[in-house]
Design a protein around this motif. Structure first.
Motif, PDB file in Angstrom:
ATOM      1  N   GLY A   1      35.606  44.422  21.661  1.00  0.00           N
ATOM      2  CA  GLY A   1      35.942  45.351  21.761  1.00  0.00           C
ATOM      3  C   GLY A   1      36.624  45.510  23.353  1.00  0.00           C
ATOM      4  N   GLY A   2      35.408  45.369  24.096  1.00  0.00           N
ATOM      5  CA  GLY A   2      35.648  46.005  25.120  1.00  0.00           C
ATOM      6  C   GLY A   2      35.781  44.696  26.784  1.00  0.00           C
ATOM      7  N   SER A   3      36.033  45.157  27.851  1.00  0.00           N
ATOM      8  CA  SER A   3      36.602  43.626  28.498  1.00  0.00           C
ATOM      9  C   SER A   3      35.388  43.523  29.112  1.00  0.00           C
ATOM     10  CB  SER A   3      37.212  44.552  29.827  1.00  0.00           C
ATOM     11  OG  SER A   3      36.487  45.501  30.446  1.00  0.00           O
ATOM     12  N   CYS A   4      36.021  41.821  29.060  1.00  0.00           N
ATOM     13  CA  CYS A   4      34.775  40.984  29.973  1.00  0.00           C
ATOM     14  C   CYS A   4      34.524  41.210  31.455  1.00  0.00           C
ATOM     15  CB  CYS A   4      35.327  39.092  29.126  1.00  0.00           C
ATOM     16  SG  CYS A   4      35.455  39.107  27.632  1.00  0.00           S
ATOM     17  N   MET A   5      33.687  40.620  31.728  1.00  0.00           N
ATOM     18  CA  MET A   5      33.263  40.488  32.904  1.00  0.00           C
ATOM     19  C   MET A   5      34.311  39.747  34.233  1.00  0.00           C
ATOM     20  SD  MET A   5      29.230  41.022  33.733  1.00  0.00           S
ATOM     21  CE  MET A   5      29.081  41.118  34.906  1.00  0.00           C
ATOM     22  N   SER A   6      34.037  39.424  34.604  1.00  0.00           N
ATOM     23  CA  SER A   6      34.880  38.366  35.674  1.00  0.00           C
ATOM     24  C   SER A   6      34.743  37.708  37.062  1.00  0.00           C
ATOM     25  CB  SER A   6      36.103  38.680  35.692  1.00  0.00           C
ATOM     26  OG  SER A   6      37.274  37.649  36.297  1.00  0.00           O
ATOM     27  N   PHE A   7      35.092  36.913  37.880  1.00  0.00           N
ATOM     28  CA  PHE A   7      34.947  36.574  38.614  1.00  0.00           C
ATOM     29  C   PHE A   7      36.611  37.113  39.691  1.00  0.00           C
ATOM     30  CE2 PHE A   7      32.022  33.602  36.368  1.00  0.00           C
ATOM     31  CZ  PHE A   7      30.655  33.716  36.971  1.00  0.00           C
ATOM     32  N   ARG A   8      36.314  37.591  40.538  1.00  0.00           N
ATOM     33  CA  ARG A   8      37.298  37.412  41.436  1.00  0.00           C
ATOM     34  C   ARG A   8      37.446  36.667  42.496  1.00  0.00           C
ATOM     35  NH1 ARG A   8      40.167  39.450  37.837  1.00  0.00           N
ATOM     36  NH2 ARG A   8      39.608  41.389  37.120  1.00  0.00           N
ATOM     37  N   ASP A   9      36.783  36.759  42.806  1.00  0.00           N
ATOM     38  CA  ASP A   9      36.153  35.622  45.128  1.00  0.00           C
ATOM     39  C   ASP A   9      35.303  34.354  44.297  1.00  0.00           C
ATOM     40  OD1 ASP A   9      37.886  35.086  46.711  1.00  0.00           O
ATOM     41  OD2 ASP A   9      35.843  36.738  48.335  1.00  0.00           O
ATOM     42  N   ILE A  10      35.830  33.089  44.299  1.00  0.00           N
ATOM     43  CA  ILE A  10      35.208  32.325  44.008  1.00  0.00           C
ATOM     44  C   ILE A  10      34.952  31.341  45.167  1.00  0.00           C
ATOM     45  CG2 ILE A  10      35.023  30.294  42.743  1.00  0.00           C
ATOM     46  CD1 ILE A  10      35.402  31.256  39.950  1.00  0.00           C
TER      47      ILE A  10
ATOM     48  N   SER B   1      40.632  34.521  39.844  1.00  0.00           N
ATOM     49  CA  SER B   1      40.240  34.667  40.179  1.00  0.00           C
ATOM     50  C   SER B   1      41.147  34.445  41.860  1.00  0.00           C
ATOM     51  CB  SER B   1      38.890  33.629  40.951  1.00  0.00           C
ATOM     52  OG  SER B   1      38.062  33.999  39.059  1.00  0.00           O
ATOM     53  N   HIS B   2      40.538  34.550  42.693  1.00  0.00           N
ATOM     54  CA  HIS B   2      41.317  33.719  44.220  1.00  0.00           C
ATOM     55  C   HIS B   2      39.765  32.653  44.615  1.00  0.00           C
ATOM     56  CE1 HIS B   2      42.706  33.317  48.909  1.00  0.00           C
ATOM     57  NE2 HIS B   2      41.275  33.089  48.150  1.00  0.00           N
ATOM     58  N   LEU B   3      40.378  31.490  44.533  1.00  0.00           N
ATOM     59  CA  LEU B   3      39.301  30.477  45.090  1.00  0.00           C
ATOM     60  C   LEU B   3      39.267  30.640  46.282  1.00  0.00           C
ATOM     61  CD1 LEU B   3      37.888  27.881  44.163  1.00  0.00           C
ATOM     62  CD2 LEU B   3      40.213  26.496  43.372  1.00  0.00           C
TER      63      LEU B   3
ATOM     64  N   LEU C   1      25.212  26.027  55.881  1.00  0.00           N
ATOM     65  CA  LEU C   1      26.329  26.657  56.285  1.00  0.00           C
ATOM     66  C   LEU C   1      26.652  27.636  54.546  1.00  0.00           C
ATOM     67  CD1 LEU C   1      28.422  24.963  58.105  1.00  0.00           C
ATOM     68  CD2 LEU C   1      27.644  26.701  58.662  1.00  0.00           C
ATOM     69  N   MET C   2      26.583  26.435  53.035  1.00  0.00           N
ATOM     70  CA  MET C   2      27.051  26.932  52.063  1.00  0.00           C
ATOM     71  C   MET C   2      26.384  28.019  51.364  1.00  0.00           C
ATOM     72  SD  MET C   2      29.820  25.483  51.261  1.00  0.00           S
ATOM     73  CE  MET C   2      29.962  26.054  49.648  1.00  0.00           C
ATOM     74  N   PRO C   3      25.006  28.398  51.842  1.00  0.00           N
ATOM     75  CA  PRO C   3      24.312  29.358  51.007  1.00  0.00           C
ATOM     76  C   PRO C   3      24.103  30.725  52.003  1.00  0.00           C
ATOM     77  CG  PRO C   3      22.754  27.480  51.915  1.00  0.00           C
ATOM     78  CD  PRO C   3      23.822  27.248  52.204  1.00  0.00           C
ATOM     79  N   TRP C   4      24.681  30.745  53.175  1.00  0.00           N
ATOM     80  CA  TRP C   4      25.240  31.613  53.566  1.00  0.00           C
ATOM     81  C   TRP C   4      26.854  32.546  53.634  1.00  0.00           C
ATOM     82  CZ3 TRP C   4      29.574  32.777  56.619  1.00  0.00           C
ATOM     83  CH2 TRP C   4      29.824  33.722  57.545  1.00  0.00           C
ATOM     84  N   ALA C   5      28.339  30.869  52.885  1.00  0.00           N
ATOM     85  CA  ALA C   5      28.880  31.301  52.685  1.00  0.00           C
ATOM     86  C   ALA C   5      29.032  31.555  50.844  1.00  0.00           C
ATOM     87  CB  ALA C   5      29.981  30.014  52.803  1.00  0.00           C
ATOM     88  N   ALA C   6      28.217  31.533  49.928  1.00  0.00           N
ATOM     89  CA  ALA C   6      27.557  32.469  48.737  1.00  0.00           C
ATOM     90  C   ALA C   6      27.836  33.053  48.928  1.00  0.00           C
ATOM     91  CB  ALA C   6      26.945  31.111  47.992  1.00  0.00           C
ATOM     92  N   ARG C   7      26.789  33.646  49.507  1.00  0.00           N
ATOM     93  CA  ARG C   7      26.713  35.575  49.671  1.00  0.00           C
ATOM     94  C   ARG C   7      27.843  35.756  50.079  1.00  0.00           C
ATOM     95  NH1 ARG C   7      22.509  33.194  53.530  1.00  0.00           N
ATOM     96  NH2 ARG C   7      20.781  32.039  52.412  1.00  0.00           N
ATOM     97  N   LEU C   8      29.098  35.612  49.953  1.00  0.00           N
ATOM     98  CA  LEU C   8      29.792  36.820  50.069  1.00  0.00           C
ATOM     99  C   LEU C   8      31.151  36.154  48.579  1.00  0.00           C
ATOM    100  CD1 LEU C   8      30.510  35.792  54.308  1.00  0.00           C
ATOM    101  CD2 LEU C   8      29.438  38.297  53.057  1.00  0.00           C
ATOM    102  N   HIS C   9      30.729  35.479  47.878  1.00  0.00           N
ATOM    103  CA  HIS C   9      31.894  35.500  46.899  1.00  0.00           C
ATOM    104  C   HIS C   9      30.828  35.741  45.691  1.00  0.00           C
ATOM    105  CE1 HIS C   9      33.540  33.271  50.330  1.00  0.00           C
ATOM    106  NE2 HIS C   9      34.219  32.931  49.809  1.00  0.00           N
ATOM    107  N   ASP C  10      31.459  35.914  44.368  1.00  0.00           N
ATOM    108  CA  ASP C  10      31.096  36.199  42.924  1.00  0.00           C
ATOM    109  C   ASP C  10      30.506  34.960  42.969  1.00  0.00           C
ATOM    110  OD1 ASP C  10      31.778  38.377  43.585  1.00  0.00           O
ATOM    111  OD2 ASP C  10      34.110  37.778  42.158  1.00  0.00           O
ATOM    112  N   LEU C  11      31.121  33.873  42.683  1.00  0.00           N
ATOM    113  CA  LEU C  11      30.470  32.447  42.090  1.00  0.00           C
ATOM    114  C   LEU C  11      30.923  31.318  43.607  1.00  0.00           C
ATOM    115  CD1 LEU C  11      29.430  30.910  40.108  1.00  0.00           C
ATOM    116  CD2 LEU C  11      31.854  30.628  38.935  1.00  0.00           C
ATOM    117  N   THR C  12      29.919  30.740  43.122  1.00  0.00           N
ATOM    118  CA  THR C  12      30.329  29.156  44.372  1.00  0.00           C
ATOM    119  C   THR C  12      30.116  27.964  43.376  1.00  0.00           C
ATOM    120  OG1 THR C  12      29.204  30.214  46.184  1.00  0.00           O
ATOM    121  CG2 THR C  12      29.267  27.538  46.381  1.00  0.00           C
TER     122      THR C  12
END
Length: 292
Positions: free
Chosen positions: A14-23, A49-51, A115-126
């Motif tokens: 009955g509650g709202s699900c969590m989500s990823f907003r920025d992938i 989500s925004h991709l 580069l990818m580990p750094w960029a991943a820290r700025l997103h909800d999911l990579t």
């Protein structure tokens, strides 16, 4: 269901699900396309989500570091990279538009593994493709490095096959470690949309004094607050066999995803001695979500 113009998914409780907003999804400069890009678009659509796509070019950096006098070679490489980027951008944004996914496109110069580990820290999911040892850039395993050091959820997708991002059954590898807990937390948006979770429990890694007694609390019991069905299986296999066992169980149970902590030991000892994470990253048959 919408709240303030933002889609909200209701969970089984009955509650709202969590989500990823920025992938974030990694695009390889030497690939025209890959199934993991379609998987990223499907995942972004699932979560509204925004991709963001990021394509990395490492040859131009190598040329810059070789000599101050590369001249024409550097110029030609930059022109080649620009043409590749434009092609990927056009195709990526078109595919996202057709799927109804909001998207953006970025380029970077350097090793993907840096580069990818750094960029991943700025997103909800990579989302990143499993390494292809025959064609990917030498010396930099972007998938492994990102799983190891991003500090945020990373979804590794096999280089072969197509997978539904809406997983009905998820397998969770659990040993009580901080890495495993981080992976579970990062996977909750997927878990809350699943019908069933199977927890595969191994030896608990708890820094307890001799004679300590842990409370009667289990991960399966906790996950029942999030998913309709959560069951636990216990295994006493040694580290060398855990990775193979997890892949076998995922296949036997029809699980669409494995959730696990990345690198229970140090990276160097994983490299020398193997380990469950390294085995799965090499032989994965379903997407793997890691936490660290």
């Amino acid at each position: 269901m919408f709240h303030g113009g933002v889609p909200v998914v209701t969970s089984i409780h009955g509650g709202s699900c969590m989500s990823f907003r920025d992938i974030l999804v990694h695009l390889k400069s030497h690939e025209d396309w890959s199934p993991h890009i379609d998987h990223a678009i499907g995942t972004a659509r699932l979560f509204s989500s925004h991709l963001r796509a990021l394509v990395t070019f490492h040859e131009v950096v190598m040329l810059r570091n070789l000599s101050r006098h590369v001249g024409k070679g550097l110029e030609c490489q930059m022109e080649k990279d620009a043409a590749i980027a434009e092609h990927l951008k056009t195709r990526f944004l078109k595919a996202c538009g057709e799927a109804g996914v909001t998207a953006s496109f970025e380029t970077a110069e350097g090793a993907a593994g840096e580069l990818m580990p750094w960029a991943a820290r700025l997103h909800d999911l990579t989302i990143i493709e499993q390494r292809h040892p025959d064609v990917d850039e030498l010396g930099f395993d972007a998938a492994e490095e990102t799983a190891l050091s991003a500090g945020r959820p990373v979804l590794l997708v096999p280089r072969h096959g197509r997978f539904d991002p809406a997983h009905e059954h998820i397998l969770v590898a659990w040993n009580g470690s901080a890495m495993a807990a981080s992976a579970v937390q990062g996977a909750l948006p997927f878990i809350q949309r699943a019908k069933k979770v199977t927890v595969c429990s191994g030896e608990l890694r708890l820094p307890l004094r001799p004679g300590s007694r842990v409370p009667d609390i289990s991960l399966a019991g906790h996950l029942k607050r999030h998913v309709a069905e959560a069951v636990e299986e216990k295994t006493q296999l040694g580290p060398a066999l855990v990775g193979e066992h997890l892949l076998d169980r995922a296949n036997e149970l029809g699980c669409g995803m494995i959730v696990m902590g990345a690198f229970g030991r140090s990276w160097f000892s994983e490299y020398l001695l193997g380990g469950a994470t390294r085995h799965i990253l090499k032989h994965m048959t379903v997407p793997v979500l890691t936490g660290r």
